[in-house]
Design an enzyme around this catalytic site. Structure first.
Site, mmCIF file in Angstrom:
data_model
loop_
_atom_site.group_PDB
_atom_site.id
_atom_site.type_symbol
_atom_site.label_atom_id
_atom_site.label_comp_id
_atom_site.label_asym_id
_atom_site.label_seq_id
_atom_site.Cartn_x
_atom_site.Cartn_y
_atom_site.Cartn_z
ATOM 1 N N ILE A 1 -8.820 9.433 1.751
ATOM 2 C CA ILE A 1 -10.029 10.128 2.169
ATOM 3 C C ILE A 1 -9.689 11.569 2.541
ATOM 4 C CG2 ILE A 1 -11.835 10.239 3.930
ATOM 5 C CD1 ILE A 1 -12.342 7.950 2.172
ATOM 6 N N GLY B 1 -7.687 5.457 0.988
ATOM 7 C CA GLY B 1 -8.859 5.203 0.161
ATOM 8 C C GLY B 1 -8.526 4.901 -1.281
ATOM 9 N N ASP C 1 -8.127 1.272 -1.432
ATOM 10 C CA ASP C 1 -9.463 0.665 -1.436
ATOM 11 C C ASP C 1 -10.038 0.620 -2.848
ATOM 12 O OD1 ASP C 1 -9.849 0.267 1.426
ATOM 13 O OD2 ASP C 1 -10.031 2.432 1.588
ATOM 14 N N GLU D 1 -4.538 4.054 7.103
ATOM 15 C CA GLU D 1 -5.578 4.288 8.108
ATOM 16 C C GLU D 1 -5.087 4.045 9.534
ATOM 17 O OE1 GLU D 1 -7.913 3.655 4.315
ATOM 18 O OE2 GLU D 1 -6.048 2.935 5.214
ATOM 19 N N ASP E 1 -11.777 0.699 6.523
ATOM 20 C CA ASP E 1 -13.119 0.116 6.519
ATOM 21 C C ASP E 1 -13.815 0.155 5.159
ATOM 22 O OD1 ASP E 1 -13.627 2.816 6.360
ATOM 23 O OD2 ASP E 1 -14.686 2.966 8.272
#
Length: 321
Positions: free
Chosen positions: A116, A171, A174, A194, A202
């Site tokens: 991110i 991310g 993810d 994270e 999340d």
């Protein structure tokens, strides 16, 4: 012999002249076809206009494979807020195209994804209300929206193959965890970072990784934030194949995508849907779901064509969805 005779009769019936239908039914089908063609044309036009954070490419118009490239190489493809609207939109458009039978998720530049973009973490939405509950609700809705963008990869009707090189962090993990097949080059490395940013991941890693690498390995990665190389990622099942270089990875993944695109779209779509539904269910519930799915899909023209091609020793010509 009885089975073969029944199959031949079934194929013969499917090749017989269609039963006459009413004029209104024919007009409805014409309108439906025209609407579908208009949707495809609009999707193709929007894809040509492009995206801010992505590049969508069909390398060969004769091969029904599309590539989605994360396209911020100078920023190591860190994910901005705009990315989380670009990705689901691109997948939605590709799902409409009969010329897209499989999709490759890859990246421009030296790294797959650095996670991110920090600007996202610094730009939490501000609530007009002084009530902390209202502020919390607004932030929750933004998180849910970002989650939906990542989940669009596994909800896409078409199979998505992740081609990972260089860094795949935060991310980025993810994203690849939501893909159907994951391959990487030998220079790839992975980290669920994270925890080192003082937050719990999340966007799906904590939910999807246990099913991919096992609960123990997922806990190790998520709690320590440690970096693993391509070899360890292969050993724990995070990726299924490792290739010697980014060039070798690109060539191999393109071949996998072409092979998937040559299969029955009905069968591939059904396999993906059933596996996703069964992942979080008991075996009994999963079997019940696939029985319901196939009760609707088994009589497809693709199955008739596959059987005919096997019997006639030729390559099948499957329907386009």
């Amino acid at each position: 012999m009885y089975f073969k005779v029944r199959i031949r009769k079934w194929i013969a019936r499917s090749d017989a002249a269609p039963t006459p239908t009413s004029t209104s039914t024919g007009m409805d089908r014409t309108r439906s076809t025209a609407t579908a063609m208009a949707e495809v044309a609009a999707a193709e036009e929007e894809l040509r206009r492009g995206f801010e954070t992505l590049e969508v490419v069909q390398k060969d118009p004769s091969i029904p494979v599309f590539h989605i490239y994360l396209n911020r190489p100078a920023q190591r493809n860190a994910l901005t807020l705009r990315f989380f609207s670009d990705l689901p939109r691109a997948l939605s458009l590709l799902s409409l195209l009969p010329s897209a039978r499989s999709i490759v998720l890859a990246s421009r530049g030296s790294h797959f994804c650095a996670g991110i973009d920090l600007s996202v973490l610094q730009s939490a939405p501000s609530s007009p209300s002084a009530d902390p509950a209202a502020a919390a609700d607004l932030l929750r809705r933004q998180i849910v929206s970002l989650q939906a963008a990542v989940s669009a990869l596994e909800r896409c009707r078409k199979p998505v193959i992740a081609a990972i090189h260089g860094a795949c962090v935060g991310g980025g993990v993810d994203l690849v965890a939501a893909c159907d097949i994951r391959c990487c080059s030998g220079d790839a490395f992975f980290a669920v970072k994270e925890v080192d940013l003082a937050l719990a991941a999340d966007l799906g890693s904590l939910q999807r990784l246990p099913a991919i690498v096992g609960y123990g390995n997922a806990s190790d990665l998520a709690l320590t934030g440690r970096r693993i190389d391509a070899g360890e990622a292969k050993a724990m099942g995070l990726v299924s194949r490792v290739f010697s270089s980014p060039a070798a990875l690109e060539e191999a993944v393109d071949l996998i995508a072409r092979e998937l695109a040559a299969k029955s779209a009905v069968a591939v779509m059904g396999t993906k849907a059933v596996m996703l539904r069964s992942r979080d269910q008991t075996v009994e519930d999963g079997l019940d779901y696939v029985a319901t799915w196939n009760s609707a899909m088994l009589m497809s023209r693709d199955l008739q064509e596959a059987v005919a091609a096997q019997m006639q020793k030729r390559k099948p010509n499957f329907s386009k969805l």
